[in-house]
Design an enzyme around this catalytic site. Structure first.
Site, PDB file in Angstrom:
ATOM      1  N   GLU A 165      15.224  26.810  -7.447  1.00  0.00           N
ATOM      2  CA  GLU A 165      15.296  25.458  -6.924  1.00  0.00           C
ATOM      3  C   GLU A 165      15.944  24.496  -7.911  1.00  0.00           C
ATOM      4  O   GLU A 165      15.862  24.679  -9.121  1.00  0.00           O
ATOM      5  CB  GLU A 165      13.892  24.949  -6.602  1.00  0.00           C
ATOM      6  CG  GLU A 165      13.303  25.686  -5.429  1.00  0.00           C
ATOM      7  CD  GLU A 165      12.099  24.983  -4.842  1.00  0.00           C
ATOM      8  OE1 GLU A 165      11.844  25.196  -3.665  1.00  0.00           O
ATOM      9  OE2 GLU A 165      11.434  24.230  -5.554  1.00  0.00           O
ATOM     10  N   CYS A 208      17.358  18.298 -11.962  1.00  0.00           N
ATOM     11  CA  CYS A 208      16.511  19.267 -12.655  1.00  0.00           C
ATOM     12  C   CYS A 208      16.968  20.657 -12.229  1.00  0.00           C
ATOM     13  O   CYS A 208      17.018  20.965 -11.036  1.00  0.00           O
ATOM     14  CB  CYS A 208      15.054  19.002 -12.258  1.00  0.00           C
ATOM     15  SG  CYS A 208      13.915  20.194 -12.954  1.00  0.00           S
ATOM     16  N   CYS A 216       2.682  30.074 -18.267  1.00  0.00           N
ATOM     17  CA  CYS A 216       1.785  28.943 -18.562  1.00  0.00           C
ATOM     18  C   CYS A 216       0.770  28.808 -17.425  1.00  0.00           C
ATOM     19  O   CYS A 216       1.106  28.946 -16.259  1.00  0.00           O
ATOM     20  CB  CYS A 216       2.594  27.650 -18.705  1.00  0.00           C
ATOM     21  SG  CYS A 216       3.784  27.723 -20.050  1.00  0.00           S
ATOM     22  N   GLY A 231      11.846  28.661 -14.997  1.00  0.00           N
ATOM     23  CA  GLY A 231      12.293  29.478 -16.107  1.00  0.00           C
ATOM     24  C   GLY A 231      12.194  28.797 -17.463  1.00  0.00           C
ATOM     25  O   GLY A 231      12.065  27.575 -17.557  1.00  0.00           O
ATOM     26  N   GLU A 232      12.232  29.623 -18.507  1.00  0.00           N
ATOM     27  CA  GLU A 232      12.260  29.145 -19.896  1.00  0.00           C
ATOM     28  C   GLU A 232      13.723  29.260 -20.351  1.00  0.00           C
ATOM     29  O   GLU A 232      14.225  30.359 -20.603  1.00  0.00           O
ATOM     30  CB  GLU A 232      11.330  30.016 -20.753  1.00  0.00           C
ATOM     31  CG  GLU A 232      11.530  29.919 -22.258  1.00  0.00           C
ATOM     32  CD  GLU A 232      11.493  28.511 -22.816  1.00  0.00           C
ATOM     33  OE1 GLU A 232      10.430  27.900 -22.797  1.00  0.00           O
ATOM     34  OE2 GLU A 232      12.553  28.026 -23.285  1.00  0.00           O
ATOM     35  N   SER A 236       7.212  21.566 -24.227  1.00  0.00           N
ATOM     36  CA  SER A 236       5.970  21.592 -23.443  1.00  0.00           C
ATOM     37  C   SER A 236       4.824  21.841 -24.403  1.00  0.00           C
ATOM     38  O   SER A 236       4.608  22.983 -24.816  1.00  0.00           O
ATOM     39  CB  SER A 236       6.026  22.734 -22.425  1.00  0.00           C
ATOM     40  OG  SER A 236       7.077  22.532 -21.532  1.00  0.00           O
ATOM     41  N   HIS A 278       1.234  20.270 -24.325  1.00  0.00           N
ATOM     42  CA  HIS A 278       0.061  20.440 -23.443  1.00  0.00           C
ATOM     43  C   HIS A 278      -1.285  20.605 -24.136  1.00  0.00           C
ATOM     44  O   HIS A 278      -2.309  20.674 -23.446  1.00  0.00           O
ATOM     45  CB  HIS A 278       0.258  21.599 -22.459  1.00  0.00           C
ATOM     46  CG  HIS A 278       1.548  21.537 -21.722  1.00  0.00           C
ATOM     47  ND1 HIS A 278       1.920  20.437 -20.981  1.00  0.00           N
ATOM     48  CD2 HIS A 278       2.587  22.411 -21.638  1.00  0.00           C
ATOM     49  CE1 HIS A 278       3.123  20.659 -20.463  1.00  0.00           C
ATOM     50  NE2 HIS A 278       3.552  21.835 -20.847  1.00  0.00           N
ATOM     51  N   ASN A 329       0.237  19.291 -10.869  1.00  0.00           N
ATOM     52  CA  ASN A 329       0.371  19.519  -9.432  1.00  0.00           C
ATOM     53  C   ASN A 329      -0.403  20.770  -9.068  1.00  0.00           C
ATOM     54  O   ASN A 329       0.058  21.885  -9.331  1.00  0.00           O
ATOM     55  CB  ASN A 329       1.846  19.662  -9.069  1.00  0.00           C
ATOM     56  CG  ASN A 329       2.540  18.334  -9.261  1.00  0.00           C
ATOM     57  OD1 ASN A 329       2.258  17.364  -8.575  1.00  0.00           O
ATOM     58  ND2 ASN A 329       3.419  18.278 -10.260  1.00  0.00           N
TER      59      ASN A 329
HETATM   60  S1  SF4 Z   1       7.801  28.105 -19.631  1.00  0.00           S
HETATM   61 FE1  SF4 Z   1       8.064  26.491 -18.071  1.00  0.00          FE
HETATM   62  S2  SF4 Z   1       8.606  27.613 -16.168  1.00  0.00           S
HETATM   63 FE2  SF4 Z   1       7.754  29.112 -17.636  1.00  0.00          FE
HETATM   64  S3  SF4 Z   1       5.604  29.267 -17.092  1.00  0.00           S
HETATM   65 FE3  SF4 Z   1       5.752  27.745 -18.749  1.00  0.00          FE
HETATM   66  S4  SF4 Z   1       5.979  25.736 -17.709  1.00  0.00           S
HETATM   67 FE4  SF4 Z   1       6.384  27.356 -16.183  1.00  0.00          FE
END
Ligand code: SF4
Length: 369
Positions: free
Chosen positions: A92, A105, A116, A166-167, A220, A222, A298
């Site tokens: 997407e 995006c 994650c 994806g990463e 990311s 968190h 979400n």
């Molecule tokens: S790296 Fe990004 S796309 Fe992959 S699981 Fe973690 S948050 Fe989701």
């Protein structure tokens, strides 16, 4: 021999390809501009290329766009496209218009191997890396389809964030040429400040990106501590927070902005207590140029997690702001079409299955472009 997809090339790659065909280097620039600036879909449209070159290209090259499985537009103008990338996989892209910018995006992989806990793409598992052409084709589609719809030749997309499925740093060899296409003045001409790679923290690749193509970086995070981050972002076991922050600091030497954006997904009673905000302050304040983006979670059923309440998000943000850390609370966009962050995969998988069913019964296949 399969035709070469010219969307797989940055300008340097296209130049080498043209030279292999016995063409002058400037032909590659012309071709590149036709593809990315003018959105040509056919070599015959490229009127200033010699006829002989155009017919040579017909035989050996192609411009492989992505098929659209579905398009949904939100009441706030956000558009989500689901693209078919073959083999039952779909990815997407989300277009987010705002007053002063329009952000796309983009996905870098079908699925994701990082897993994650709060991310529905992660729960879907990993299918495959996208090619450079498949990454670039998402931008090509958004830019040129929207230009056509709006009847303009002005640039539409002003910002790109590699924050879809994806990463991106686990698909490095396809990512970097795609970034170069985005940045190239003969391509999409985006500034390095307006192209952001978002990573869960693949430390060696952050160092490589710093050398190869230092665009804006989002991480990311968190969690403020390793034990919690180990649970939320499993890659933390390999590259713990101290190593990640050291890589971020090294990155800042060459980054187009003097800060790294840290993404922090707000999870009720998991990482959203005021004490955790204080830990985050101790972790980051005066240690690194940073901005923190608090993201509403979400929810999806398999996660077992809950979105933080508004008062908890506000209290958390207040601690950071009081400590002098630039903090934003991200608005959710495209809620009515499930286009918000971390929402991309559950739906994709369901629709992919639906799509496979449709392919088996071709009479009902309906693609929107
Ligand atoms: S790296 Fe990004 S796309 Fe992959 S699981 Fe973690 S948050 Fe989701």
């Amino acid at each position: 021999m399969d035709a070469v997809n010219l969307l797989d090339y940055d300008l340097e790659g296209l130049t080498a390809f043209c030279e292999q065909l016995g063409e002058k280097r400037f032909r590659a620039t012309q071709l590149f501009r036709w593809i990315h600036q003018k959105g040509a879909t056919d070599f015959d449209q490229m009127s200033d290329l010699a006829k002989s070159l155009r017919s040579k290209l017909q035989g050996v090259a192609t411009l492989k766009r992505l098929s659209v499985i579905s398009e949904h537009m939100s009441s706030d103008g956000t558009i989500k496209w689901l693209f078919d990338v073959g083999g039952g996989n779909a990815v997407e892209s989300v277009y987010i218009p705002e007053d002063d910018r329009a952000t796309l995006c983009i996905s870098s992989q079908a699925g994701c191997a990082v897993g994650c806990r709060f991310c529905s793409t992660g729960h879907q598992g990993f299918s495959r890396n996208l090619s450079t052409g498949e990454i670039v084709a998402q931008l090509w589609h958004a830019e040129h389809v929207l230009r056509q719809r709006l009847g303009t030749s002005d640039r539409i997309i002003s910002n790109v964030v590699m924050m879809g499925m994806g990463e991106p740093l686990q698909n490095y060899s396809a990512l970097v040429p795609a970034l170069k296409v985005m940045l190239d003045d003969h391509g999409y001409g985006l500034s390095r400040r307006r192209v952001t790679v978002s990573t869960s923290g693949v430390v060696p690749m952050i160092d490589r990106l710093r050398e190869d193509c230092p665009v804006a970086l989002a991480v990311s995070l968190h969690a403020p501590t390793d034990p919690l981050r180990d649970q939320l972002v499993p890659l933390n076991k390999k590259y713990p927070i101290a190593e990640l922050l050291a890589a971020c600091n090294r990155y800042l030497d060459k980054a187009p902005r003097d800060f790294i954006t840290f993404e922090y997904c707000m999870l009720q009673e998991v990482n959203d207590a005021p004490e955790q905000a204080h830990e985050l302050v101790r972790l980051l304040k005066n240690k690194i140029g940073c901005k923190i983006n608090l993201i509403p979670f979400n929810p999806f059923p398999a996660s077992g997690l809950i979105r933080s309440t508004h008062p908890r998000v506000q209290a958390f943000a207040e601690v950071l702001i009081q400590a002098g850390i630039v903090t934003t609370v991200r608005k959710t966009r495209g809620d009515d079409i499930d286009a918000a962050c971390g929402q991309l995969a559950g739906e994709v998988q369901d629709r992919t299955r639906a799509h496979i069913r449709m392919v088996r019964a071709p009479v009902t296949v309906a693609k929107s472009a």
